[in-house]
Design an enzyme around this catalytic site. Structure first.
Site, PDB file in Angstrom:
ATOM      1  N   ASP A   1     -20.114   9.231   8.954  1.00  0.00           N
ATOM      2  CA  ASP A   1     -20.180   9.750   7.574  1.00  0.00           C
ATOM      3  C   ASP A   1     -19.449   8.911   6.675  1.00  0.00           C
ATOM      4  O   ASP A   1     -19.465   9.072   5.369  1.00  0.00           O
ATOM      5  CB  ASP A   1     -19.971  11.235   7.571  1.00  0.00           C
TER       6      ASP A   1
ATOM      7  N   ASP B   1     -19.091   9.035  15.487  1.00  0.00           N
ATOM      8  CA  ASP B   1     -17.938   9.807  14.857  1.00  0.00           C
ATOM      9  C   ASP B   1     -18.391  11.259  15.182  1.00  0.00           C
ATOM     10  O   ASP B   1     -19.481  11.574  15.441  1.00  0.00           O
ATOM     11  CB  ASP B   1     -17.840   9.684  13.213  1.00  0.00           C
ATOM     12  N   LEU B   2     -17.382  12.164  15.198  1.00  0.00           N
ATOM     13  CA  LEU B   2     -17.565  13.560  15.317  1.00  0.00           C
ATOM     14  C   LEU B   2     -17.534  14.332  14.195  1.00  0.00           C
ATOM     15  O   LEU B   2     -18.505  15.062  13.813  1.00  0.00           O
ATOM     16  CB  LEU B   2     -16.584  14.027  16.336  1.00  0.00           C
ATOM     17  N   ASP B   3     -16.287  14.402  13.698  1.00  0.00           N
ATOM     18  CA  ASP B   3     -16.151  15.381  12.523  1.00  0.00           C
ATOM     19  C   ASP B   3     -16.953  14.904  11.301  1.00  0.00           C
ATOM     20  O   ASP B   3     -16.904  13.839  10.998  1.00  0.00           O
ATOM     21  CB  ASP B   3     -14.309  15.331  12.099  1.00  0.00           C
TER      22      ASP B   3
END
Length: 238
Positions: free
Chosen positions: A188, A16-18
């Site tokens: 997250d 995941d990035l954000d």
């Protein structure tokens, strides 16, 4: 690092990035503020929408075009188009202005520096196994310097639904040409990342840098395989 299950051999990782590789909240808030300021200054004849009015417009557009719920850029363009149509613009002009503003917002949204520690961790991991990005967002990974670390960057839209739906996870496994059980997904969000990964056969590493508790969170429907509080913990797994 906490282990909740025995891990399979890790042959690749998806990220995941954000809010996993960088703190996304202030970045998005800044981009939203820029859009509203830009509308006020460049289009003073357009009725300014506060946050609540913008949310109502978004709900209205999604009611008419429900497929856009899986397309962050698409819903922004549709909302802006609807706004300009309300003020007498032709459909062609409204769509043109909306696309231009959306592109500018994405540029502002992608104007930040990824932490050096994140880049160092990705570089070390990428030297050992393939990495792939699986994100629900629309950040420009070229602009923020993340693209070189990833085999591919997979995003929703164009018929692909957001995590936790299977679409992005299935495409990630297909792109990596690996069985899902050998891919560790790092993210997250307890729903889109943890539940999404586990329910689609991936191993899950929950990035919990906010001291959340699995026992008290109402979002914890699935148990991750491991829990980490710092990204560099991942390097010890290889």
């Amino acid at each position: 690092m906490k282990f909740y299950r025995r891990l399979h051999q890790i042959k690749a990782m998806s990220f995941d990035l954000d809010d996993t590789l960088y703190d996304n909240y202030p970045i998005v808030r800044r981009a939203e503020a820029w859009m509203h300021m830009h509308l006020r200054s460049q289009y003073p004849h357009i009725t300014h929408l506060d946050n609540n009015a913008w949310l109502q417009l978004k709900r209205h557009v999604l009611h008419q075009q429900s497929h856009l719920i899986h397309d962050v850029s698409g819903i922004r363009i549709a909302c802006l188009t609807a706004l300009f149509l309300r003020h007498g613009y032709s459909e062609q002009d409204a769509e043109s202005v909306a696309n231009t503003i959306s592109t500018q917002v994405r540029a502002v949204r992608s104007d930040f520096v990824v932490p050096e520690n994140t880049l160092a961790v990705l570089a070390e991991l990428a030297s050992k196994i393939p990495l792939i990005a699986v994100t629900n967002g629309n950040v420009d990974t070229d602009k923020i310097g993340l693209t070189p670390f990833f085999t591919a960057v997979i995003k929703p839209g164009n018929g692909l639904r957001m995590k936790p739906y299977p679409d992005l996870f299935s495409l990630a496994a297909e792109t990596l040409a690996l069985p899902p059980q050998h891919i560790l997904h790092v993210g997250d969000d307890l729903n889109s990342d943890v539940a999404g990964a586990v329910s689609n056969g991936f191993m899950s590493a929950w990035f919990n840098d906010q001291q959340q508790s699995l026992m008290t969170s109402n979002k914890a429907s699935h148990l991750p395989d491991i829990e980490i509080t710092h990204l560099d913990e991942l390097t010890s797994l290889l």
